[in-house]
Design a protein around this motif. Structure first.
Motif, PDB file in Angstrom:
ATOM      1  N   ARG A  29       0.813  -1.216   0.000  1.00  0.00           N
ATOM      2  CA  ARG A  29       0.000   0.000   0.000  1.00  0.00           C
ATOM      3  C   ARG A  29       0.845   1.263   0.000  1.00  0.00           C
ATOM      4  NH1 ARG A  29      -3.276  -2.825   4.014  1.00  0.00           N
ATOM      5  NH2 ARG A  29      -2.106  -1.756   5.637  1.00  0.00           N
ATOM      6  N   GLU A  30       2.079   1.169   0.403  1.00  0.00           N
ATOM      7  CA  GLU A  30       2.887   2.364   0.622  1.00  0.00           C
ATOM      8  C   GLU A  30       3.002   3.291  -0.584  1.00  0.00           C
ATOM      9  OE1 GLU A  30       6.582   1.171   2.279  1.00  0.00           O
ATOM     10  OE2 GLU A  30       5.753   0.828   4.293  1.00  0.00           O
ATOM     11  N   PRO A  31       3.177   2.786  -1.823  1.00  0.00           N
ATOM     12  CA  PRO A  31       3.255   3.720  -2.956  1.00  0.00           C
ATOM     13  C   PRO A  31       2.011   4.589  -3.105  1.00  0.00           C
ATOM     14  CG  PRO A  31       4.041   1.552  -3.604  1.00  0.00           C
ATOM     15  CD  PRO A  31       3.422   1.387  -2.243  1.00  0.00           C
ATOM     16  N   LEU A  32       0.842   4.021  -2.825  1.00  0.00           N
ATOM     17  CA  LEU A  32      -0.389   4.785  -2.937  1.00  0.00           C
ATOM     18  C   LEU A  32      -0.466   5.848  -1.853  1.00  0.00           C
ATOM     19  CD1 LEU A  32      -3.058   5.246  -4.343  1.00  0.00           C
ATOM     20  CD2 LEU A  32      -4.047   3.405  -2.963  1.00  0.00           C
ATOM     21  N   TRP A  33      -0.145   5.472  -0.612  1.00  0.00           N
ATOM     22  CA  TRP A  33      -0.209   6.461   0.469  1.00  0.00           C
ATOM     23  C   TRP A  33       0.823   7.570   0.272  1.00  0.00           C
ATOM     24  CZ3 TRP A  33      -4.466   4.727   0.790  1.00  0.00           C
ATOM     25  CH2 TRP A  33      -4.860   3.491   1.286  1.00  0.00           C
ATOM     26  N   ARG A  34       1.999   7.221  -0.210  1.00  0.00           N
ATOM     27  CA  ARG A  34       3.022   8.242  -0.470  1.00  0.00           C
ATOM     28  C   ARG A  34       2.564   9.206  -1.555  1.00  0.00           C
ATOM     29  NH1 ARG A  34       6.815   3.940  -0.275  1.00  0.00           N
ATOM     30  NH2 ARG A  34       6.962   4.032  -2.547  1.00  0.00           N
ATOM     31  N   ALA A  35       1.916   8.671  -2.597  1.00  0.00           N
ATOM     32  CA  ALA A  35       1.439   9.521  -3.686  1.00  0.00           C
ATOM     33  C   ALA A  35       0.390  10.505  -3.187  1.00  0.00           C
ATOM     34  CB  ALA A  35       0.865   8.656  -4.806  1.00  0.00           C
ATOM     35  N   ILE A  36      -0.515  10.042  -2.369  1.00  0.00           N
ATOM     36  CA  ILE A  36      -1.574  10.913  -1.857  1.00  0.00           C
ATOM     37  C   ILE A  36      -0.996  11.991  -0.950  1.00  0.00           C
ATOM     38  CG2 ILE A  36      -3.641  10.980  -0.400  1.00  0.00           C
ATOM     39  CD1 ILE A  36      -4.282   8.168  -1.443  1.00  0.00           C
TER      40      ILE A  36
ATOM     41  N   THR B  24       0.312  11.303 -10.309  1.00  0.00           N
ATOM     42  CA  THR B  24       1.066  10.369  -9.479  1.00  0.00           C
ATOM     43  C   THR B  24       0.126   9.428  -8.734  1.00  0.00           C
ATOM     44  OG1 THR B  24       2.810  12.020  -9.207  1.00  0.00           O
ATOM     45  CG2 THR B  24       2.789  10.190  -7.656  1.00  0.00           C
ATOM     46  N   VAL B  25      -0.984   9.956  -8.230  1.00  0.00           N
ATOM     47  CA  VAL B  25      -1.958   9.126  -7.521  1.00  0.00           C
ATOM     48  C   VAL B  25      -2.520   8.055  -8.457  1.00  0.00           C
ATOM     49  CG1 VAL B  25      -4.229   9.118  -6.421  1.00  0.00           C
ATOM     50  CG2 VAL B  25      -2.561  10.876  -5.819  1.00  0.00           C
ATOM     51  N   CYS B  26      -2.869   8.442  -9.691  1.00  0.00           N
ATOM     52  CA  CYS B  26      -3.433   7.480 -10.645  1.00  0.00           C
ATOM     53  C   CYS B  26      -2.433   6.383 -10.978  1.00  0.00           C
ATOM     54  CB  CYS B  26      -3.870   8.200 -11.927  1.00  0.00           C
ATOM     55  SG  CYS B  26      -5.288   9.292 -11.707  1.00  0.00           S
ATOM     56  N   LEU B  27      -1.185   6.758 -11.205  1.00  0.00           N
ATOM     57  CA  LEU B  27      -0.160   5.762 -11.506  1.00  0.00           C
ATOM     58  C   LEU B  27       0.071   4.844 -10.312  1.00  0.00           C
ATOM     59  CD1 LEU B  27       2.343   8.073 -13.413  1.00  0.00           C
ATOM     60  CD2 LEU B  27       0.939   6.257 -14.404  1.00  0.00           C
TER      61      LEU B  27
ATOM     62  N   GLU C 290      -0.160   0.743  -9.971  1.00  0.00           N
ATOM     63  CA  GLU C 290       0.993   0.007  -9.445  1.00  0.00           C
ATOM     64  C   GLU C 290       0.623  -0.810  -8.214  1.00  0.00           C
ATOM     65  OE1 GLU C 290       5.268   1.009  -7.247  1.00  0.00           O
ATOM     66  OE2 GLU C 290       4.189   2.592  -8.316  1.00  0.00           O
ATOM     67  N   THR C 291      -0.255  -0.255  -7.385  1.00  0.00           N
ATOM     68  CA  THR C 291      -0.558  -0.853  -6.087  1.00  0.00           C
ATOM     69  C   THR C 291      -1.663  -1.889  -6.149  1.00  0.00           C
ATOM     70  OG1 THR C 291       0.117   1.203  -5.001  1.00  0.00           O
ATOM     71  CG2 THR C 291      -1.234  -0.320  -3.715  1.00  0.00           C
ATOM     72  N   LEU C 292      -2.682  -1.648  -6.971  1.00  0.00           N
ATOM     73  CA  LEU C 292      -3.871  -2.502  -6.995  1.00  0.00           C
ATOM     74  C   LEU C 292      -3.748  -3.524  -8.117  1.00  0.00           C
ATOM     75  CD1 LEU C 292      -6.414   0.423  -6.549  1.00  0.00           C
ATOM     76  CD2 LEU C 292      -5.520  -1.081  -4.765  1.00  0.00           C
TER      77      LEU C 292
ATOM     78  N   VAL D 157      -6.454  -3.690 -11.122  1.00  0.00           N
ATOM     79  CA  VAL D 157      -6.776  -2.431 -11.792  1.00  0.00           C
ATOM     80  C   VAL D 157      -5.810  -2.206 -12.945  1.00  0.00           C
ATOM     81  CG1 VAL D 157      -6.806   0.088 -11.523  1.00  0.00           C
ATOM     82  CG2 VAL D 157      -7.825  -1.374  -9.762  1.00  0.00           C
ATOM     83  N   ASP D 158      -6.359  -1.840 -14.117  1.00  0.00           N
ATOM     84  CA  ASP D 158      -5.520  -1.600 -15.295  1.00  0.00           C
ATOM     85  C   ASP D 158      -5.275  -0.121 -15.560  1.00  0.00           C
ATOM     86  OD1 ASP D 158      -5.203  -4.345 -16.105  1.00  0.00           O
ATOM     87  OD2 ASP D 158      -7.306  -4.307 -16.713  1.00  0.00           O
ATOM     88  N   ALA D 159      -6.166   0.745 -15.100  1.00  0.00           N
ATOM     89  CA  ALA D 159      -6.025   2.173 -15.370  1.00  0.00           C
ATOM     90  C   ALA D 159      -6.836   2.952 -14.344  1.00  0.00           C
ATOM     91  CB  ALA D 159      -6.489   2.521 -16.788  1.00  0.00           C
TER      92      ALA D 159
END
Length: 238
Positions: free
Chosen positions: A6-13, A29-32, A36-38, A41-43
């Motif tokens: 989960r860390e990449p998503l929380w860092r982006a937010i 960055t949040v969308c990417l 990456e995290t989920l 999910v493709d996009a």
């Protein structure tokens, strides 16, 4: 999903707001990070919304996702639209069964390769700011842990947007994120139609949208033709 993933998503937010002149914005960055995290999910896209014709796509993981967001804007329906207006997540694990629910959107989205979509409102209390939308190229829902994380990400994202806006205001600046897909030209064309035909802005927008839909075109492309004088405004008269 464990904490490490989960860390990449929380860092982006939690990242700072947009830097002027850069396309790799906070929302991008949040969308990417969502992709990456989920794992299912493709996009992803993140959009600011205010009404049926006030929207900016702040971030998109790729052009396919941005095109799907533009398609929803053109027809005025879809999971993102419904999530924003209703204020609750709209989860669609199989878009093919929703062609009655969203006749203008589902068939074209399927043709573009979108098989499942999930819309989450960006809200802070009673304030609705926009949507975080996720897309899949295959039929299927999101696992319970990913649903929980995306719902939390949407809430944290809304709070982050408000924080960025407040920080800009305190610094004497205007918080104007750089969208990856702007519909500002639609607003200008709507105003031109309203003035030329002496109708309300809402009616002008409805006619612009109807013109685009009847010709299987993007409302943004039609708006740019209006601004470029490539369409006679009388074509929109009843």
């Amino acid at each position: 999903m464990d904490r490490r993933h989960r860390e990449p998503l929380w860092r982006a937010i939690a990242a700072p707001a947009d830097v002027e002149g850069r396309r790799d914005s906070w929302a991008q960055t949040v969308c990417l990070a969502c992709v990456e995290t989920l794992s299912h999910v493709d996009a992803a896209t993140l959009a600011l919304r205010d009404s049926s014709h006030a929207e900016e796509v702040l971030g998109a993981s790729d052009s396919w996702a941005a095109d799907l967001a533009e398609l929803q804007y053109t027809v005025g329906e879809g999971p993102g639209v419904e999530a924003f207006t209703g204020g609750d997540p709209v989860l669609v694990p199989d878009l093919s069964v929703e062609q009655v629910r969203w006749p203008g959107f589902a068939q074209v989205a399927l043709a573009e390769g979108a098989m499942a979509m999930f819309g989450f409102p960006l809200r802070f209390g009673a304030i609705r700011l926009g949507t975080l939308e996720l897309y899949r190229r295959s039929i299927g829902g999101l696992p319970r842990d990913e649903l929980r994380d995306v719902a939390l990400a949407a809430d944290l994202g809304a709070a982050a947007l408000l924080r960025h806006a407040r920080q800009a205001e305190e610094a004497g600046q205007t918080f104007v994120p750089d969208p990856v897909r702007s519909f500002h030209d639609v607003n200008i064309a709507t105003g031109m139609l309203a003035a030329q035909l002496r109708i309300s802005l809402d009616e002008a927008f409805i006619r612009l949208r109807a013109h685009a839909y009847s010709r299987n075109r993007s409302i943004l492309d039609v708006a740019r033709d209006v601004l470029g004088r490539r369409i006679i405004l009388n074509e929109f008269a009843e």
